[in-house]
Write an enzyme that holds these catalytic residues in place. Structure first.
Site, short mmCIF file in Angstrom:
data_model
loop_
_atom_site.label_atom_id
_atom_site.label_comp_id
_atom_site.label_asym_id
_atom_site.label_seq_id
_atom_site.Cartn_x
_atom_site.Cartn_y
_atom_site.Cartn_z
N LYS A 1179 -5.81 -1.29 -11.26
CA LYS A 1179 -5.45 -0.13 -10.44
C LYS A 1179 -4.84 0.92 -11.34
CE LYS A 1179 -1.98 -0.14 -7.40
NZ LYS A 1179 -1.26 -0.36 -6.11
N ASP A 1211 -4.72 4.97 -7.27
CA ASP A 1211 -3.58 5.11 -6.36
C ASP A 1211 -2.99 6.50 -6.53
OD1 ASP A 1211 -1.47 4.88 -4.69
OD2 ASP A 1211 -0.45 3.29 -5.79
N GLU A 1237 -6.10 4.67 -3.00
CA GLU A 1237 -4.96 4.55 -2.08
C GLU A 1237 -4.37 5.92 -1.78
OE1 GLU A 1237 -1.95 1.79 -3.24
OE2 GLU A 1237 -3.41 0.38 -4.08
N ASP A 1260 -1.54 2.65 2.14
CA ASP A 1260 -0.36 2.08 1.47
C ASP A 1260 0.91 2.63 2.11
OD1 ASP A 1260 1.51 0.99 -0.16
OD2 ASP A 1260 0.81 1.89 -2.01
N LYS A 1288 3.16 -4.34 1.32
CA LYS A 1288 4.35 -4.77 0.58
C LYS A 1288 5.28 -5.46 1.57
CE LYS A 1288 4.23 -0.68 -2.42
NZ LYS A 1288 3.50 0.26 -1.53
#
Length: 1720
Positions: A1179, A1211, A1237, A1260, A1288
């Protein structure tokens, strides 16, 4: 919209021609005849609701209808229907009935009213502002026939002023002359019957007699919930004509346009009362003492009349403006929705003629009469009893007289009024009958036409009319007042007789089949037979489907079918068929009357009808058929007939009773444990270890009530069928596993889909109450359990045992059987067995809930769930057959929370839950006539009805729409939100509504077969090393068996979590979790943690910080895994039996993380090195350079360097504008990104970006903000362009929320990627096992949904490399797997870290195991007294920040311990037991008189606290006070500024502005103080916490614990002095002081505390007013904070927001001090 009867179908007299032929002509039709101008409007058939287009496009429809229009008049029936049809689409409809607010009727007067020997002349006119007068009658007149009873007694009870307090009288009274009495209310456990409720009250009164109170005055009230069949009107009508006790009354509560007819048709809810425990009268001028009744007990009602002067001793009454007569009954029955409340009030005063002994004697007089004349007959006889009784009560009626009644003691009413005339504005009833004495009575809308027969001989034109009129009259006397009439000529004598009868309600429908099903529905709803009238021929045959349904399901019906005479049969006559025994064995009784003739005694007609109705209403109930041939002329055409046929009917014509009364002798036999057949049943129950209580179809509310009490008594696991009324129940909580002594297994049907569950479940005793069970799987499981003891209980004698497994068949009413078991001493079930079934049910319930709401389109299960939750306590449900009822049984929500009003009633009456009535045509389970049945059910039960049926069922019965109000709203819905809105619309607009629900057949079939903006990178191309520190907490949990679990709490500042915030919450949790029980449901991860946090810790789950909740869940799960000898993965996903997933993945692939802020070539080289190391996914952090061109070049360089064999992710962390994101997307569209993301700043542009760029997107930061109800937010992101969800756990709020989000993603074929937030090896070890759990769940979902199994996902756990040190001494091993060649994390290695976890001491800054509370005693002298004050202290003694906490009345300093421990990290916290509370003691210096004369005032307490503060600290303090303590804190902030830096006022007040209000409050608090001394602390607490102020606290899971802590006060005498001395009525008002306030104030109020929210607003206005004047306080001197989801006791109900608010306020206070010091 309400449509009056005249707008649809209306008539006064209907002749044969007007009825004949209507079935063939649907146009509007009017005709008059000689007997009067009459008309009947037959409604046109409604246009087809079938959608146009492809025939395969199915429809579902909801119909929301209020009631069927009647042939006679609008009688105020309240009902509403919603019908749902379903298949590929579904349709629904509600039936509503909400009474509108009544207004005072037009004023009319009766003049020259005679009262015995006296007479009273009233003026003929009256100003409109005055209330209507009241007629009073001479007992010797022909209108009033109550014979005087020499033993009768008009009870007056104890006299009080009031019922409301007049301001003028209080203003003139001295403090000692104003007395307010506080009563005692005891709630007894619910009773199975009204008789048992009376017995409970009698026992309570006997106990009071044995232990008489020592007080000279007092009021005791006992109340008990009884079943809804306890009807006030029936009890009133059961009282003897020559009553021995007065007053005696009935009041109708909720009738619209009330009339005598509504009593029979609607069974109007009301109040029955007998005797008077208290009466209110105006004060005499000679008496200076004013005695009032306190308004604390909101359950006590006062009833009476305004503008009359009544003397009960002399039975004299007269009209007198400004006078009134109110009283509280000795015994009363108050009907509510779903329950009735029986209450008895005993009041005495030694200073009045009513002493305690006399009060008990008065109660016994009332009790003996009321209990000896309590109506015991079946519900079908109620109307007969009412008419017979009211017919004997020959009173003159005055219909426009309202009986005023009011809740005189309710704080929500006007307890303090400017003038007594305000009482005219209180709620009142226009339907009542009240007997004040043997000679005085008043009634309204009760007695018209009930005291004579409705026909005279002169009215009967021919013999057909004679017989028809006799039949209809006898029906009305038997209580049959609802007639369903089909048009036709031959039946016109019956139709005309019914339509002209004043007590009969007629409903007309041109379709006989629909008409008959409507009658079935009415009988289901009302539990009384409906009467069906049809013409001859095939009109009779059309009744057969409904007759079959009624016969099979024991529904009473009376069929009156017209016929040709015998000479026209078999002669080719038109419309003549053989109607003898037309329905065969499906009717309980058949009789074919001879053609009407005067040669046969008319008595035969009456006895035939009486016999038929007896058969219909006796067990087994069912339809009965009387065939009625008629010759010409059928109508009112005159034809001579001989009156000799009426011989012997004189007594019948002069009465209102049926000709033949069937009397059932009740056996006095009671079940005995030692002998008889029931002893065998009881022995079976006592010997069982694995029993189950199966509740089948239940038809009446009384049966539901009995079963509910039986369930509470037995505490067995219960499987409730959808038709039981207990399946869809309303609880105080929305957590399904929480029920007080209730264990409902609602989802056994789904649970036994598992082979292991099915093989494990083996009942040794089954008790089935009610015959029919909907679930086929449950029925098959019961058959598989055989041989075992199987007990079936039902009232009918038939064999309902298709599997032939019933071993004991009990023919008994459900109430009698429940009574037998409740009286028997039965042991508790095996705890292990109950716990297993409860765990199983919760697990399935959570999973079903998730599956239902995870879908973004409507499915049949989702519709069933939404509808069940939409049901209110005032509504009912009618369910169609086929999939409609099966969906409701499988997916209906059986634990939805109820409204605040219902919750308050449930709580106060000790009811376990509120039941929802459910009905369906399950006799023959056909799909015909369902809509018609639902409309009839709504009329019969008089509720808002929601009808759910399939589209074919709807089309099969579209003629049923002709019965409904003509204006029907049609709504078409496709989503869950649209369905919920449509349901609200149908209810709010009070219209009949058809809601067409469009669903998906394929989806139904499938269902029926779960923010780090710019963090440091893992690998940096920067040669300059930078040090970062990750701070957090390790939470260690110790279980009783020695098992230990560790959890990591790692907050991120960028997610608005600071270490200080986290530490406060952890300190609170350490205190709250001490001794808490860990639930076995927790590993389910489907709301189980939320439920446990609320019920066991008393903390709202949404108030915990995400990282704190994540660490808490991690510690608990690890501890449970250790206790079970397993690991975290094994706990969340136990090994499956054979046939499950064969191999468990034991490794997790890791995604590398790279910063892209260097040149494309440099970044590409780093990525290549990572790929060489074994990473399969990388990533790249983008959107760091400001231009998307650079980032695109980096992506292109990486792809060129490493090729397309690895997954590349990007991301952007929401750093791009939409334009920049599109630019980036256009440049990398050929680079095969796995996803990017959060590419755009605006969350609303995500889907738009997917569609325009074509790039796959991952969520995210969007997910990070989801903490509550994640499925509601995720529904917006089902777009296929969103391919992944990055989760997360420490940011979304723990494993539970993470699992829900991940399962939603997997079901929508999106990747669920777990990402770390730079946790240590401890957190990563838990995440690794959690990732494996999600991978296993994904495999199961793919198998279930027939998805193709995607390759393994690389999870974002690569941050482990960033940590140079770790909290564990055993490092976590993450590296290249030599077998696969990929960088992976092993479950075995992660498990080793958790099993052998030891904290690395080098990284630990400090330990916290919970601070000890230092308790000491301070002695303070003041005047003649010495105070020994208990002080609680937590925190560093040398901390300059000092909080002093002041509790409320009845509290102690210990109330603040949890909050003090949370804040002690930043302040020294001290709480004090205020004088009179806890261990604080008051001692005098030898002057006993001083003790008596001296009282504690707020000034005295403030001085004491100043002395205490001097001894504690030399500086100033911040005072935190709640309620009474808040008033003290505010006083000290305004008047003791030398000791106070700031004040936190939680639910506090500056005092009362008005002197009258203060005087009243002083009197009330003095009364409370006397009550506390007289009755003790325990009884005082019951009364104190019954008020409306504590509504939200009463439903708090720790309420009982809080109340029990209030019992520890050592000095009740001093506590009472504090209550009186610190009364807000004695406190000097501080409103003017607020204008000059210089001390910072924080005003905290609960969101649901309306009273103190208003006070806080007024305080802010006062402070702001002083600020505006220029010499007042600064603008930032005060702040108002509203704490969500709590009421008055905000610090107890929702402590975490209060804690964070206090710390912020402390910072503001310190900032002000610094500024002031600089200024000086």
């Amino acid at each position: 919209m309400r449509v009056s009867m005249a707008e649809s179908i209306s008539t006064n007299v209907v002749d044969g021609n007007s009825l004949h032929g209507c079935s063939g002509n649907h146009s509007d039709f009017k005709q008059s005849n000689e007997s009067g101008k009459t008309c009947m409007h037959v409604p046109r058939p409604m246009a087809s609701m079938t959608p146009e287009g492809n025939a395969l496009k199915m429809t579902n429809m909801f119909l929301s209808g209020r009631r069927a229009d009647t042939l006679r008049e609008n009688i105020g029936m309240q009902s509403q229907i919603m019908l749902v049809t379903k298949m590929a689409r579904k349709a629904v409809a509600p039936m509503k009935g909400y009474p509108t607010k009544l207004t005072h009727p037009k004023i009319q007067l009766t003049t020259d009213i005679k009262l015995g020997p006296r007479s009273l002349s009233l003026p003929r006119t009256m100003p409109p502002s005055l209330p209507p007068p009241f007629p009073f009658f001479n007992p010797k007149s022909r209108h009033f026939r109550l014979p005087p009873n020499p033993n009768s007694k008009a009870l007056g009870g104890v006299r009080f002023d009031g019922p409301a307090i007049e301001v003028g009288q209080v203003a003139e009274a001295e403090d000692g002359d104003l007395v307010i009495e506080t009563g005692v209310t005891r709630t007894l456990p619910p009773a199975l019957t009204l008789q048992q409720g009376l017995e409970k009250i009698r026992e309570a009164v006997e106990e009071l007699k044995l232990n008489p109170p020592s007080t000279c005055t007092g009021i005791h009230r006992f109340q008990v919930a009884v079943p809804p069949s306890a009807k006030a009107l029936n009890w009133f009508c059961s009282q003897p004509e020559t009553s021995a006790v007065y007053p005696l009354f009935f009041i109708g509560k909720d009738a619209e346009n009330p009339s005598y007819k509504s009593l029979y048709a609607n069974e109007t809810r009301g109040v029955f009362g007998i005797g008077a425990a208290v009466h209110f009268a105006p004060s005499s001028s000679s008496s200076s003492v004013k005695r009032y009744l306190s308004n604390e007990s909101t359950s006590v009602m006062a009833y009476g009349l305004v503008d009359i002067n009544y003397d009960h001793e002399s039975s004299f009454i007269k009209h007198e403006a400004g006078s009134y007569h109110f009283f509280v009954p000795q015994i009363e029955l108050h009907e509510y929705e779903g329950a009735s409340v029986l209450a008895a009030t005993i009041a005495w005063s030694d200073s009045s003629p009513c002493t305690f002994v006399e009060a008990i004697h008065s109660f016994e007089l009332c009790f003996n009469q009321a209990s000896c004349h309590c109506w015991h007959t079946p519900k079908s006889s109620h109307s007969m009893n009412i008419r017979r009784t009211l017919g004997k009560l020959k009173l003159h009626e005055y219909g426009n007289v309202p009986l005023v009644y009011m809740n005189a003691l309710s704080s929500s009413r006007k307890y303090v009024v400017a003038n007594i005339t305000t009482l005219k504005e209180t709620p009142f009833s226009c339907q009542f009958c009240i007997k004040l004495s043997p000679t005085i009575a008043v009634s309204s809308n009760m007695l018209d036409h009930t005291n004579k027969m409705c026909y005279s001989v002169e009215d009967w034109a021919n013999i057909n009319s004679v017989w028809a009129s006799l039949i209809i009259e006898e029906c009305s006397r038997l209580g049959l007042t609802y007639f369903c009439v089909a048009p036709g000529s031959r039946s016109s004598p019956l139709a005309v007789a019914a339509s002209t009868h004043p007590l009969i309600t007629c409903m007309v429908c041109y379709d006989e089949r629909s008409l008959a099903f409507h009658a079935v529905g009415y009988a289901r709803g009302s539990q009384k037979p409906a009467v069906v009238i049809t013409s001859s021929g095939t009109a009779v045959s059309n009744l057969l489907p409904a007759v079959v349904e009624a016969s099979q399901d024991f529904v009473p019906l009376l069929l009156l079918t017209a016929d040709r005479p015998a000479e026209l049969h078999d002669a080719g006559a038109n419309q003549a068929i053989n109607q003898v025994n037309h329905f065969g064995s499906f009717v309980r009784f058949f009789f074919s009357l001879p053609a009407a003739t005067d040669r046969i005694s008319a008595r035969m007609v009456l006895t035939t009808l009486d016999s038929a109705v007896h058969w219909a209403t006796s067990s087994p109930c069912g339809p009965v058929h009387i065939n009625c041939p008629f010759r010409e002329p059928r109508e009112y055409s005159p034809s001579k007939w001989m009156t000799s046929c009426l011989k012997g009917l004189d007594f019948w014509m002069s009465s209102t009773e049926p000709f033949t009364k069937y009397i059932k002798v009740q056996s006095a036999h009671t079940y005995d444990d030692g002998c008889g057949q029931m002893s065998e049943i009881l022995n079976l129950i006592r010997g069982t270890n694995k029993g189950i209580l199966l509740i089948g179809a239940i038809h009446s509310e009384d049966e539901m009530w009995a079963v509910l009490l039986l369930v509470k008594h037995l505490q067995w696991p219960v499987v409730a069928d959808i038709l039981s009324g207990l399946r869809l129940r309303k609880l105080l909580t929305s957590f399904p596993e929480i029920g007080d002594d209730l264990l409902f297994v609602d989802h056994l049907d789904h649970a036994i889909l598992s082979d292991s569950v099915r093989s494990w479940i083996n009942f040794d005793l089954i008790i089935q109450i009610g015959s029919r069970i909907t679930s086929k799987r449950v029925a098959k499981m019961l058959e598989d359990c055989f041989p075992c003891s199987y007990i079936l209980v039902d009232e009918h004698p038939f064999r309902h045992d298709p599997s032939h497994i019933v071993t004991h068949r009990i023919q008994s009413s459900i109430v009698e059987f429940s009574d037998c078991l409740c009286k028997a001493g039965l042991p508790c079930m095996s705890k292990e067995w109950s716990t297993y079934l409860q765990t199983l049910n919760v697990m399935v319930s959570r999973e079903l809930s998730f599956q239902i709401y995870a879908r973004d389109f409507l499915t049949e299960p989702q519709v069933a769930s939404v509808i069940s939750k939409a049901l209110s306590a005032e509504s009912a449900l009618f369910i169609g057959n086929s999939m409609a009822i099966r969906d409701a049984d499988m997916y209906g929500c059986g634990w939805s929370g109820c409204s605040h009003n219902i919750a308050s009633m449930i709580s106060k009456l000790q009811l376990p839950c509120h039941m929802i009535r459910v009905a369906g045509n399950r006799g023959a389970s056909g799909i015909d006539g369902l809509l018609s049945t639902a409309v009839g059910f709504a009329v019969g039960c008089n509720k808002r009805v929601l009808c759910v049926i399939g589209d074919v069922s709807f089309l099969h019965d579209t003629n049923g729409l002709a019965i409904v109000n003509q204006s029907v709203m049609h709504l078409h819905v496709k989503t869950k939100v649209e369905l919920e809105d449509a349901l609200l619309t149908s209810q709010d607009k009070e219209v009949d509504c058809v809601i067409e629900v469009e669903g998906c057949i394929d989806a139904n079939a499938t269902f029926h077969s779960i923010p780090l903006c710019a963090p440091p990178t893992m690998v940096s191309v920067d040669d300059n090393e930078t040090s970062f520190y990750r701070e957090g907490f390790i939470l260690t949990l110790y279980l009783e068996d020695g098992s230990i679990g560790f959890g990591e709490v790692s907050p991120l500042d960028i997610h608005r979590e600071s270490l200080l915030d986290v530490e406060e919450q952890l300190r609170l949790l350490v205190h709250m979790m001490e001794g808490a029980k860990i639930s076995c449901f927790l590993p389910l991860l489907k709301g189980s943690f939320s439920s446990w946090i609320w019920t066991n810790l008393g903390i709202l789950p949404c108030t915990l910080l995400p990282s704190v909740r994540c660490g808490l869940e991690m510690a608990i799960l690890n501890a449970l895994a250790t206790r079970q000898g397993s690991n975290l993965l094994g706990l969340l996903h136990p090994l499956k039996a054979e046939g499950g997933i064969s191999e468990r993945p034991m490794t997790v692939q890791i995604c590398a993380l790279v910063d892209s802020n260097r040149t494309p070539t440099q970044v590409a080289d780093v990525v290549a090195a990572l790929v060489e190391e074994g990473f399969t996914a990388v990533k790249l952090k983008v959107a760091r350079q400001g231009s998307p061109l650079h980032d695109a070049a980096v992506i292109q360089a990486v792809r060129k360097k490493v090729g397309y064999q690895i997954q590349v992710r990007a991301d952007a962390n929401r750093n791009w504008t939409y334009k920049e994101a599109i630019q980036f997307g256009s440049l990398v569209k050929d680079c095969d990104l796995q996803y990017i993301e959060e590419p755009v700043q605006n969350e609303g542009d995500i889907v738009k970006f997917c569609e325009e760029s074509g790039l796959p997107v991952a969520l995210d930061e969007t997910i990070d903000s989801i903490r509550e109800h994640p499925l509601d937010k995720l529904v917006k992101y089902t777009h296929p362009g969103i391919v992944a969800i990055v989760i997360k756990p420490s940011v979304v709020g723990g494993f539970e929320n993470a699992a829900i989000i991940a399962q939603w993603a997997q079901q929508h074929q999106k990747m669920a990627v777990v990402s770390a937030a730079f946790e240590s090896g401890l957190g990563l070890s838990a995440y690794i096992q959690f990732c494996c759990y999600l991978n296993l769940k994904n495999s199961e979902i793919c198998e279930m949904m027939n998805y193709e199994l995607a390759p393994s996902i690389a999870h974002g756990l690569g941050t482990y490399r960033w940590l140079k040190e770790d909290v564990t001494t055993t490092p976590l091993k993450i590296g290249c797997n030599p077998v696969s060649g990929f960088v992976e994390a092993s479950v075995a290695d992660a498990d080793q870290v958790l099993q052998k976890f030891q904290i690395n001491g080098n990284v630990v800054h400090r330990n916290f195991t919970g601070e000890q509370v230092r308790v000491f005693q301070l002695t303070v002298d003041s005047k003649a007294f010495s105070y020994s004050i208990i002080v609680h202290e937590i925190g560093e003694r040398y901390n300059e920040n000092v909080f002093v906490f002041l509790h409320g009345f009845l509290g102690t300093g210990e109330d603040w311990i949890a909050m003090m421990k949370a804040i002690s990290g930043c302040a020294r916290c001290i709480s004090i037991d205020l004088p009179g509370h806890g261990g604080t003691k008051i001692q005098n210096h030898g002057d006993n008189d001083a003790v008596q004369d001296s009282g504690l005032s707020i000034e005295v307490v403030a001085d004491l606290l100043c002395e205490v503060i001097k001894q504690i600290t030399p500086g100033k303090v911040t005072i935190v006070g709640y309620s009474m303590g808040a008033r003290i804190a505010l006083y000290m902030a305004l008047r003791c500024t030398d000791k106070v830096n700031g004040a936190v006022v939680i639910s506090g007040s500056p005092g009362l502005k008005d002197e009258v209000d203060r005087k009243i409050r002083r009197a009330k608090d003095d009364s409370r103080a006397r009550f506390l001394i007289d009755h003790g602390l325990e009884l005082f607490l019951d009364t104190w916490y019954s008020g409306e102020l504590w509504n939200s606290l009463r439903v708090h899971p720790r309420f009982r614990q809080i109340v029990s802590s209030r019992l520890h006060h050592e000095d009740v005498q001093s506590l009472a002095k504090v209550l009186s001395g610190l009364s807000i009525g004695r406190q000097p008002p501080l409103w003017e002081d607020l204008k000059h306030c210089k001390t910072p104030l924080l005003l905290i109020v609960g969101e649901e505390d309306k009273k103190f929210k208003a006070i806080a607003k007024d305080m802010s206005c006062e402070i702001a007013g002083g600020t505006a004047s220029g010499d007042g306080p600064p603008h930032d001197i005060y702040e108002i904070v509203e704490i969500p989801d709590c009421g008055h006791a905000a610090h107890l109900e929702n402590p975490l927001p209060v804690i964070s608010t206090l710390r912020r306020f402390l910072g503001r206070v310190n900032s002000n001090l610094i500024q002031n010091q600089k200024a000086i």
